[in-house]
Design a protein around this motif. Structure first.
Motif, PDB file in Angstrom:
ATOM      1  N   TYR A  35     -66.544 -82.358  34.608  1.00  0.00           N
ATOM      2  CA  TYR A  35     -65.706 -83.270  35.385  1.00  0.00           C
ATOM      3  C   TYR A  35     -65.772 -82.861  36.856  1.00  0.00           C
ATOM      4  CZ  TYR A  35     -63.518 -84.992  31.078  1.00  0.00           C
ATOM      5  OH  TYR A  35     -63.276 -85.569  29.851  1.00  0.00           O
ATOM      6  N   GLN A  37     -63.478 -83.041  40.302  1.00  0.00           N
ATOM      7  CA  GLN A  37     -62.125 -83.301  40.796  1.00  0.00           C
ATOM      8  C   GLN A  37     -62.104 -83.158  42.315  1.00  0.00           C
ATOM      9  OE1 GLN A  37     -58.983 -80.703  39.325  1.00  0.00           O
ATOM     10  NE2 GLN A  37     -57.414 -82.252  39.704  1.00  0.00           N
ATOM     11  N   GLY A  40     -56.881 -83.819  45.729  1.00  0.00           N
ATOM     12  CA  GLY A  40     -55.813 -84.807  45.608  1.00  0.00           C
ATOM     13  C   GLY A  40     -56.049 -85.869  44.549  1.00  0.00           C
ATOM     14  N   GLN A  41     -57.087 -85.703  43.746  1.00  0.00           N
ATOM     15  CA  GLN A  41     -57.412 -86.689  42.715  1.00  0.00           C
ATOM     16  C   GLN A  41     -57.405 -86.059  41.332  1.00  0.00           C
ATOM     17  OE1 GLN A  41     -58.006 -90.002  43.430  1.00  0.00           O
ATOM     18  NE2 GLN A  41     -57.465 -89.446  45.540  1.00  0.00           N
ATOM     19  N   GLY A  42     -57.406 -86.903  40.323  1.00  0.00           N
ATOM     20  CA  GLY A  42     -57.588 -86.412  38.969  1.00  0.00           C
ATOM     21  C   GLY A  42     -59.067 -86.216  38.673  1.00  0.00           C
ATOM     22  N   PRO A  43     -59.389 -85.447  37.666  1.00  0.00           N
ATOM     23  CA  PRO A  43     -60.797 -85.225  37.305  1.00  0.00           C
ATOM     24  C   PRO A  43     -61.498 -86.519  36.885  1.00  0.00           C
ATOM     25  CG  PRO A  43     -59.380 -83.573  36.272  1.00  0.00           C
ATOM     26  CD  PRO A  43     -58.479 -84.624  36.846  1.00  0.00           C
ATOM     27  N   PHE A  45     -64.938 -87.928  34.843  1.00  0.00           N
ATOM     28  CA  PHE A  45     -65.929 -87.529  33.850  1.00  0.00           C
ATOM     29  C   PHE A  45     -67.337 -87.711  34.386  1.00  0.00           C
ATOM     30  CE2 PHE A  45     -67.497 -86.825  29.628  1.00  0.00           C
ATOM     31  CZ  PHE A  45     -68.526 -87.736  29.424  1.00  0.00           C
ATOM     32  N   LEU A  88     -63.946 -79.770  43.206  1.00  0.00           N
ATOM     33  CA  LEU A  88     -63.824 -78.773  42.152  1.00  0.00           C
ATOM     34  C   LEU A  88     -64.548 -79.319  40.930  1.00  0.00           C
ATOM     35  CD1 LEU A  88     -62.479 -76.128  41.051  1.00  0.00           C
ATOM     36  CD2 LEU A  88     -60.567 -77.582  40.329  1.00  0.00           C
ATOM     37  N   LEU A  90     -65.215 -78.994  37.086  1.00  0.00           N
ATOM     38  CA  LEU A  90     -64.575 -78.427  35.907  1.00  0.00           C
ATOM     39  C   LEU A  90     -65.458 -78.577  34.687  1.00  0.00           C
ATOM     40  CD1 LEU A  90     -61.062 -79.975  36.517  1.00  0.00           C
ATOM     41  CD2 LEU A  90     -61.557 -77.529  36.572  1.00  0.00           C
ATOM     42  N   PHE A 104     -60.207 -76.355  29.395  1.00  0.00           N
ATOM     43  CA  PHE A 104     -60.877 -76.386  30.684  1.00  0.00           C
ATOM     44  C   PHE A 104     -61.062 -74.978  31.235  1.00  0.00           C
ATOM     45  CE2 PHE A 104     -61.217 -80.772  32.104  1.00  0.00           C
ATOM     46  CZ  PHE A 104     -60.384 -81.430  31.214  1.00  0.00           C
ATOM     47  N   GLU A 106     -61.671 -72.647  34.863  1.00  0.00           N
ATOM     48  CA  GLU A 106     -60.949 -72.644  36.135  1.00  0.00           C
ATOM     49  C   GLU A 106     -61.699 -73.403  37.226  1.00  0.00           C
ATOM     50  OE1 GLU A 106     -58.294 -68.605  35.612  1.00  0.00           O
ATOM     51  OE2 GLU A 106     -59.862 -68.667  37.133  1.00  0.00           O
ATOM     52  N   TRP A 109     -65.517 -74.283  42.858  1.00  0.00           N
ATOM     53  CA  TRP A 109     -65.247 -75.014  44.092  1.00  0.00           C
ATOM     54  C   TRP A 109     -66.537 -75.117  44.893  1.00  0.00           C
ATOM     55  CZ3 TRP A 109     -61.317 -77.875  45.616  1.00  0.00           C
ATOM     56  CH2 TRP A 109     -60.061 -77.673  45.057  1.00  0.00           C
TER      57      TRP A 109
ATOM     58  N   GLU B  41     -56.864 -73.317  39.456  1.00  0.00           N
ATOM     59  CA  GLU B  41     -57.064 -73.216  38.016  1.00  0.00           C
ATOM     60  C   GLU B  41     -57.424 -74.572  37.432  1.00  0.00           C
ATOM     61  OE1 GLU B  41     -53.757 -69.646  37.460  1.00  0.00           O
ATOM     62  OE2 GLU B  41     -53.785 -71.350  36.086  1.00  0.00           O
ATOM     63  N   GLY B  42     -57.946 -74.543  36.209  1.00  0.00           N
ATOM     64  CA  GLY B  42     -58.234 -75.791  35.522  1.00  0.00           C
ATOM     65  C   GLY B  42     -56.988 -76.330  34.846  1.00  0.00           C
ATOM     66  N   PRO B  43     -57.021 -77.605  34.446  1.00  0.00           N
ATOM     67  CA  PRO B  43     -55.867 -78.190  33.755  1.00  0.00           C
ATOM     68  C   PRO B  43     -55.612 -77.496  32.421  1.00  0.00           C
ATOM     69  CG  PRO B  43     -57.416 -79.878  34.496  1.00  0.00           C
ATOM     70  CD  PRO B  43     -58.105 -78.572  34.639  1.00  0.00           C
ATOM     71  N   LEU B  88     -51.000 -84.087  35.167  1.00  0.00           N
ATOM     72  CA  LEU B  88     -52.034 -85.094  34.957  1.00  0.00           C
ATOM     73  C   LEU B  88     -51.887 -85.713  33.577  1.00  0.00           C
ATOM     74  CD1 LEU B  88     -54.970 -82.870  36.202  1.00  0.00           C
ATOM     75  CD2 LEU B  88     -54.326 -85.001  37.315  1.00  0.00           C
ATOM     76  N   PHE B 102     -58.593 -89.711  33.431  1.00  0.00           N
ATOM     77  CA  PHE B 102     -57.431 -89.070  34.029  1.00  0.00           C
ATOM     78  C   PHE B 102     -56.741 -89.980  35.036  1.00  0.00           C
ATOM     79  CE2 PHE B 102     -57.201 -84.595  32.859  1.00  0.00           C
ATOM     80  CZ  PHE B 102     -58.419 -84.391  32.238  1.00  0.00           C
ATOM     81  N   GLY B 103     -55.430 -89.817  35.131  1.00  0.00           N
ATOM     82  CA  GLY B 103     -54.693 -90.393  36.243  1.00  0.00           C
ATOM     83  C   GLY B 103     -54.911 -89.525  37.476  1.00  0.00           C
ATOM     84  N   SER B 104     -54.388 -89.977  38.609  1.00  0.00           N
ATOM     85  CA  SER B 104     -54.611 -89.235  39.853  1.00  0.00           C
ATOM     86  C   SER B 104     -53.628 -88.085  40.032  1.00  0.00           C
ATOM     87  CB  SER B 104     -54.537 -90.173  41.060  1.00  0.00           C
ATOM     88  OG  SER B 104     -53.294 -90.830  41.065  1.00  0.00           O
TER      89      SER B 104
END
Lengths: 113, 112
Positions: A35, A37, A40-43, A45, A88, A90, A104, A106, A109, B41-43, B88, B102-104
């Protein structure tokens, strides 16, 4: 029991360069997903590997490629880096098909300058 | 294309207050997961909800999956500074897709 491990943790690359990120899945897991990321956003795919084959791919250009090895570890390669690839990255591992818990790492970056 | 919208994006509250985070979509999901992510860190998975109308509790956290499996909420009672982080939601599609959508995220700050 080690969880998902990724390397390197941080790296800086120049536009146009290529980068390889590495992932070792949680012990016993055979499926690896990647993923991206952005800040400021979600991951988002990128793709998933299972039995050394790319099983599914998200909306990412061909500059993003991957590989899974017989020991289930995986690499993510990005060619011709753009500033927008800074994020980032993941790695997530799971066992077999969907429905199983995903773990997941870590993350790595990546900063592209 | 399946999308998940989270609200609010940012939340800053005082210790002891209650809060609710929402995750909405126009699409149906076979399951929905909530993660918490801390800086660097990761989720980390908090909970998975599968059945429409399902409610799960994890200490002071209550998770609900909508009856139509299109939305979910996370409610935190008596928030503590240790709850600070990025929350998330992520959905698993009904099309046998292997990816999580995923959502933001909702960035929560709990002030002492």
């Amino acid at each position: 029991d080690a969880g998902v491990t990724q390397s390197p943790t941080h790296l800086i690359k120049t536009r146009g360069q290529q980068v390889t990120l590495r992932c070792s899945p949680k012990s016993g897991h055979d499926t690896v997903s990647w993923y991206q990321q952005a800040l400021g956003q979600g991951p988002q795919f990128i793709f998933q590997y299972y039995e050394e084959e790319e099983r599914q791919r998200g909306n990412f250009p061909d500059r993003f490629s991957g590989h899974q090895f017989p020991n289930y570890s995986s690499e993510l390669n990005v060619n011709a880096l753009l500033l927008g690839d800074s994020a980032l990255y993941l790695c997530a591992s799971s066992l077999g098909n969907s429905g199983n818990t995903i773990y997941f790492g870590e993350g790595s970056w990546l900063t592209v300058v | 294309t399946q999308l998940l919208e989270q609200s609010p994006q940012f939340l800053s509250i005082q210790e002891g207050e209650n809060l609710t985070v929402y995750c909405n979509s126009s699409s149906v999901f076979s399951s929905l997961q909530w993660y918490r992510q801390e800086p660097g860190e990761g989720p980390v998975l908090l909970v998975t909800v599968v059945t429409g109308g399902e409610v799960k509790k994890l200490k002071r956290l209550t998770f609900q999956f909508g009856d139509a499996r299109k939305d979910s909420s996370l409610h935190i009672t008596a928030a503590q500074p240790g709850d600070t982080g990025l929350y998330l939601c992520a959905g698993e599609g009904t099309d046998s897709s292997y990816k999580l959508i995923f959502g933001s995220g909702t960035r929560l700050l709990v002030r002492p």
